[in-house]
Design a protein around this motif. Structure first.
Motif, short mmCIF file in Angstrom:
data_model
loop_
_atom_site.label_atom_id
_atom_site.label_comp_id
_atom_site.label_asym_id
_atom_site.label_seq_id
_atom_site.Cartn_x
_atom_site.Cartn_y
_atom_site.Cartn_z
N LEU A 13 -5.02 9.45 -5.16
CA LEU A 13 -4.90 9.14 -6.26
C LEU A 13 -5.66 9.84 -7.02
O LEU A 13 -6.46 10.19 -8.05
CB LEU A 13 -4.17 8.57 -7.42
CG LEU A 13 -2.71 8.40 -6.87
CD1 LEU A 13 -2.13 6.90 -7.67
CD2 LEU A 13 -1.91 9.71 -6.78
N GLN A 39 -0.59 7.54 -11.48
CA GLN A 39 0.43 8.60 -10.18
C GLN A 39 0.66 10.41 -11.12
O GLN A 39 0.47 11.44 -10.84
CB GLN A 39 1.92 8.52 -9.97
CG GLN A 39 1.38 7.46 -8.65
CD GLN A 39 1.04 5.72 -9.10
OE1 GLN A 39 1.36 5.45 -10.92
NE2 GLN A 39 1.12 5.29 -8.63
N ASP A 82 2.98 7.69 -2.73
CA ASP A 82 3.68 8.52 -3.86
C ASP A 82 4.64 10.02 -3.60
O ASP A 82 4.64 10.55 -4.64
CB ASP A 82 2.70 8.57 -4.92
CG ASP A 82 2.68 7.06 -5.88
OD1 ASP A 82 2.73 6.42 -5.55
OD2 ASP A 82 1.09 7.16 -5.43
N LEU A 110 6.89 6.60 -10.40
CA LEU A 110 5.69 7.07 -10.92
C LEU A 110 5.52 6.41 -12.63
O LEU A 110 5.77 6.27 -13.82
CB LEU A 110 6.11 8.25 -11.21
CG LEU A 110 6.61 9.29 -9.87
CD1 LEU A 110 7.78 10.07 -10.16
CD2 LEU A 110 5.56 9.08 -9.10
#
Length: 605
Positions: A436, A524, A491, A520
């Motif tokens: 991320l 994210q 994710d 989320l």
């Protein structure tokens, strides 16, 4: 942190000014408080408006304490020169400015104090006189602040001016070996010997072994303005607790050194950078560096070059700037640069003239090992030590085997450039392990690796030469590698569920609870928006999340409506709610695709 020393004539309000700025009285000795006179060095800290931390070294102004003044000014990289409006330019104003010029300081402020005791015309006269003296020194041009500590006039302006001064100061040198000149030492029960000083270069860490005179000691603890640290970088006022010393008394002028980082020498050849010619000096002078002071004998070679023989050895490095004071003449003779350490004895007739000729072109052959010791230096520093002019050096960062390179006003050694490249690639690769992460912030690289800010773009670009696979670029203030953004990791499935839902109903933006249920969060969603996987529209109480093509889809529907159209008509055409349609229409307005006309809108594109 940055460190600024005060300077100026006795009783011109230096300590009062520091107290008004910081709330701390730098006069700590009972005799100082009793006499209202600064005798020894005082210290205080200040949080600037920008959040930067500043430490003051307050020096005595009285002529009898000139040695203490030089000890305070010596290690400081910047100065605040104080002149009282009611008294104007005085004798010690001149001597303190001579010391500033001898050190080659280029960063400073002029502060006119006690303006409440003088007419505006008098203040202007003092200002003009002081600036005239300053213009002929290494400071050249400085900002001026007019103050009155009693009324508070100009104090806030001075804080802002100090902020500007800090912003102009050069990058700190975290990679050189540490050398800290002790200005105070004392014993603390349960801790042992504690010394304080200004760390101008290098980095101190807990557990570091240091040379302390002819002993070795280990750093037991570090404090900066009363706060404990595991590591202290320059430029900082630091208190160092030492373990392993056989004495609690470490004299002022003792250096704390990275072992093996300096040569203890009695004889050195120097070049005068300011002040008087060597033939005008007395045979016996005092030499000041950092907080140290030793007696020395002078052997002039010509007007600018001389040999100094010290009464006691000092741990010097090529390029060091020293102050030479002629006590018999009652003045600072000059500031000088160390060109050679422990040079060969001169025995032949005419050897002094020949040595002057050699020193005039000195350091051409010495430049590469000199820069290798420090990793990098400023252009001005290279010129100051008499090395070849920076403009003849290779432009650009050096690659392995190229020796030296010059970029953005800095001269860099190939070993330092290679080490930085490897460290940057390693740090960015480690950061990319987080799927991320949007990239490693440039500031984190500058702080963590000690990379001068102005060098980072060139270093990142040159990484593409030495390691093309790394794919490093600077984007939005971050260093991004080829592995950044390759996936969303764990994710990925949740984001795909979100996108699948929006493909079926492009304007049915999920509620905040729906996003939480998918796992989320803000991190994210920020990563997905940054990579163009989703579109986030600012709204209250929570952002609206749509697909990136949602604005184009909306425009196709809105263009079919009779123009102009209302928000309610747009909501019905898109099959959504006011929660979604209002921020979406505002987004289209901002892009210039629609235009608001009273309570309605029209399609522009």
């Amino acid at each position: 942190m940055r460190v600024v020393a005060t300077a100026g004539h006795v009783d011109h309000g230096k300590s009062t000014l520091v107290r008004a700025l910081t709330g701390t009285d730098p006069d700590r000795l009972e005799e100082e408080k009793k006499r209202g006179l600064t005798i020894d060095l005082g210290f205080a800290g200040l949080d600037l408006p920008s959040g930067e931390k500043l430490a003051f070294v307050d020096v005595p102004g009285h002529r009898r304490f000139i040695g203490n003044m030089l000890a305070g000014l010596g290690p400081a990289p910047a100065v605040m020169l104080v002149v009282a409006a009611d008294q104007g330019w005085q004798a010690q104003s001149r001597e303190h400015l001579d010391a500033i010029d001898a050190l080659g300081l280029r960063h400073g402020l002029l502060v006119i104090t006690r303006c409440g005791l003088a007419t505006p015309e008098r203040v202007a006269e003092v200002r003009e006189t002081a600036l005239g003296h300053i213009a002929a020194t290494s400071l050249e041009v400085v900002d001026v602040v007019e103050t009155d500590a009693v009324s508070g006039r100009g104090i806030d302006e001075l804080r802002c001016a100090l902020d500007d001064l800090v912003a102009q100061m050069p990058p700190v040198d975290t990679v050189s070996p540490a050398r800290l000149w002790v200005d105070r030492s004392f014993s603390v029960k349960g801790t042992g010997t504690v010394v304080t000083g200004t760390l101008a270069a290098g980095t101190l860490r807990l557990g570091d072994e240091l040379e302390v005179g002819d002993e070795r000691a280990v750093v037991r603890s570090l404090q900066v303005l009363g706060q404990r640290h595991d590591e202290v970088a320059p430029v900082s006022r630091v208190a160092v607790a030492l373990r392993g010393l056989h004495t609690d008394d470490v004299p002022r002028g003792t250096p704390l050194l990275t072992p093996g980082s300096a040569s203890w020498v009695n004889v050195l050849d120097v070049r005068s950078e300011s002040g008087h010619e060597w033939q005008d000096a007395s045979a016996e002078v005092s030499v000041h560096i950092g907080t140290a002071s030793v007696e020395a004998r002078v052997r002039p070679f010509d007007e600018r070059h001389a040999r100094l023989t010290l009464s006691d050895p000092l741990p010097l490095r090529l390029g060091d700037r020293i102050i030479v004071r002629d006590a018999s003449a009652g003045r600072i003779h000059c500031g000088a640069t160390v060109l050679d350490l422990d040079p060969a004895a001169l025995t032949r007739r005419g050897a002094g003239r020949e040595r002057a000729r050699v020193l005039a072109g000195h350091a051409v052959a010495q430049l590469e090992p000199l820069v290798a010791e420090r990793g990098w230096v400023r252009d001005e520093w290279v010129t100051a030590v008499g090395a070849r002019r920076p403009e003849v050096l290779r432009e650009g960062l050096p690659l392995p085997g190229e020796g030296l390179g010059r970029v953005e006003g800095l001269v860099v050694h190939e070993k330092q450039a290679t080490a930085w490249r490897a460290a940057i690639i390693e740090a960015v690769t480690a950061d990319a392990a987080d799927p991320l992460s949007p990239g490693l912030p440039s500031g984190a690289i500058e702080t963590r690796l000690g990379v001068p800010r102005r060098l980072l773009p060139a270093l990142v670009e040159s990484c593409g030469v030495t390691n093309p696979d790394a794919g490093l670029v600077i984007r939005d203030g971050r260093v991004v590698g080829s592995r950044h953004g390759s996936s969303f990791g764990a994710d990925e499935a949740a984001l795909e569920q979100l996108r699948e839902r929006l493909r079926a109903n492009p304007f049915d933006a999920p509620e905040a609870d729906d996003l939480v249920a998918l796992g989320l969060g803000n991190r994210q969603l920020a990563a997905a928006a940054q990579r163009g996987a989703i579109l986030r529209l600012k709204a209250e109480p929570a952002d609206i999340v749509l697909l990136p093509d949602a604005p184009a889809r909306a425009m196709r529907e809105l263009a079919r409506l009779p123009q102009p159209f209302t928000t309610s008509e747009a909501r019905q055409a898109l099959g959504t709610t006011r929660r979604v349609v209002i921020p979406l229409l505002e987004h289209l307005d901002a892009r210039g695709w629609t235009r608001r006309d009273g309570n309605a809108r029209v399609v522009v594109r």
